[in-house]
Design a protein around this motif. Sequence first.
Motif, PDB file in Angstrom:
ATOM      1  N   SER A 113      11.392  27.456  69.811  1.00  0.00           N
ATOM      2  CA  SER A 113      11.013  26.214  70.486  1.00  0.00           C
ATOM      3  C   SER A 113      11.346  26.214  71.969  1.00  0.00           C
ATOM      4  O   SER A 113      10.700  25.511  72.743  1.00  0.00           O
ATOM      5  CB  SER A 113      11.708  25.028  69.809  1.00  0.00           C
ATOM      6  OG  SER A 113      13.120  25.132  69.942  1.00  0.00           O
ATOM      7  N   ASN A 114      12.348  26.989  72.361  1.00  0.00           N
ATOM      8  CA  ASN A 114      12.746  27.026  73.759  1.00  0.00           C
ATOM      9  C   ASN A 114      12.132  28.196  74.521  1.00  0.00           C
ATOM     10  O   ASN A 114      12.429  28.397  75.697  1.00  0.00           O
ATOM     11  CB  ASN A 114      14.267  27.109  73.870  1.00  0.00           C
ATOM     12  CG  ASN A 114      14.934  25.821  73.424  1.00  0.00           C
ATOM     13  OD1 ASN A 114      14.416  24.745  73.689  1.00  0.00           O
ATOM     14  ND2 ASN A 114      16.049  25.947  72.719  1.00  0.00           N
ATOM     15  N   GLN A 158      11.080  21.638  67.665  1.00  0.00           N
ATOM     16  CA  GLN A 158      12.449  21.525  67.159  1.00  0.00           C
ATOM     17  C   GLN A 158      12.510  20.559  65.982  1.00  0.00           C
ATOM     18  O   GLN A 158      13.208  20.813  64.985  1.00  0.00           O
ATOM     19  CB  GLN A 158      13.362  21.053  68.282  1.00  0.00           C
ATOM     20  CG  GLN A 158      13.593  22.081  69.380  1.00  0.00           C
ATOM     21  CD  GLN A 158      14.394  21.525  70.545  1.00  0.00           C
ATOM     22  OE1 GLN A 158      14.769  20.356  70.543  1.00  0.00           O
ATOM     23  NE2 GLN A 158      14.657  22.355  71.550  1.00  0.00           N
ATOM     24  N   SER A 178       8.209  21.305  73.080  1.00  0.00           N
ATOM     25  CA  SER A 178       9.439  21.921  72.583  1.00  0.00           C
ATOM     26  C   SER A 178      10.174  20.987  71.618  1.00  0.00           C
ATOM     27  O   SER A 178      10.693  21.430  70.594  1.00  0.00           O
ATOM     28  CB  SER A 178      10.347  22.278  73.756  1.00  0.00           C
ATOM     29  OG  SER A 178      11.555  22.833  73.311  1.00  0.00           O
TER      30      SER A 178
END
Length: 259
Positions: A66-67, A14, A10
């Motif tokens: 990304s999350n 980011q 993640s």
Amino acid sequence: MNSEVRLAVSFRMQLQGIILISISLVIFKLYLTGNMAFIMAPKMMTFVLFAFIVLLLLGMYRLFRSNKEEMADCYCLSVDSHKSSWKEYPVYGVFLASIILSFVTEDFQLNAASLANRGIISSVSPDFANEVLLSEIYNEETKRITVNDDNYFKVMQAMNSELDQLIGVSIQIQGFIYRESEFNDDEAVIARQSMTCCVADSSVYGYMLEGEVQKLPTGEWYDLEGTIQKRSMDGNMMPVISISSINKIERPQEVFLYE
């Protein structure tokens, strides 16, 4: 997948998203400040703005996803999750350093030392080698040739193809003083930079000067008046501008000619 691996994946996503957005902001900053004109020709601006939009959207998408667990899981399946990721970070650092440098740098022009390695061109390329009538460039009222951005290449073509007819004709031209590394102290060129697509393909066009040029600093801009002469250089007859008057001027906002 364990939480530690998912967190590392993640974070990388980011970081990639931040880099993509930052690159798009660099493009936007160059466009707003006008410095993009020192890097890209006007005909390329549509593609530059398209790249800005695409990079911005890709970066935002990367950050947004990304999350998401399914996105992280998919990304991890495509790479070796057991491989240490710290070796990737210097690569990201190169991108980030370049981005930071782009934000703090104000002058995007090539300096005199860089230009000296490009060589001088005193004749036009075949694309401009059309027949030029002397009436197109010679002003009967002022009895001189006044060189500007619009007729620069026409004048150059005429001075090379009809040099004998132009000997002794007055000429006014603006440009910067250019010298190659092998020039003597009494040799200099009044020059302009030309760009086709981007700064990587830029060239230096100009004419040898005849007169007291020793005290003219390389890279400074001048408004010059003189007469066209013919001299033999390296076995070839070439146009030379014999200086009658010269005045220092500020660098113009538009420094490039566009082919």
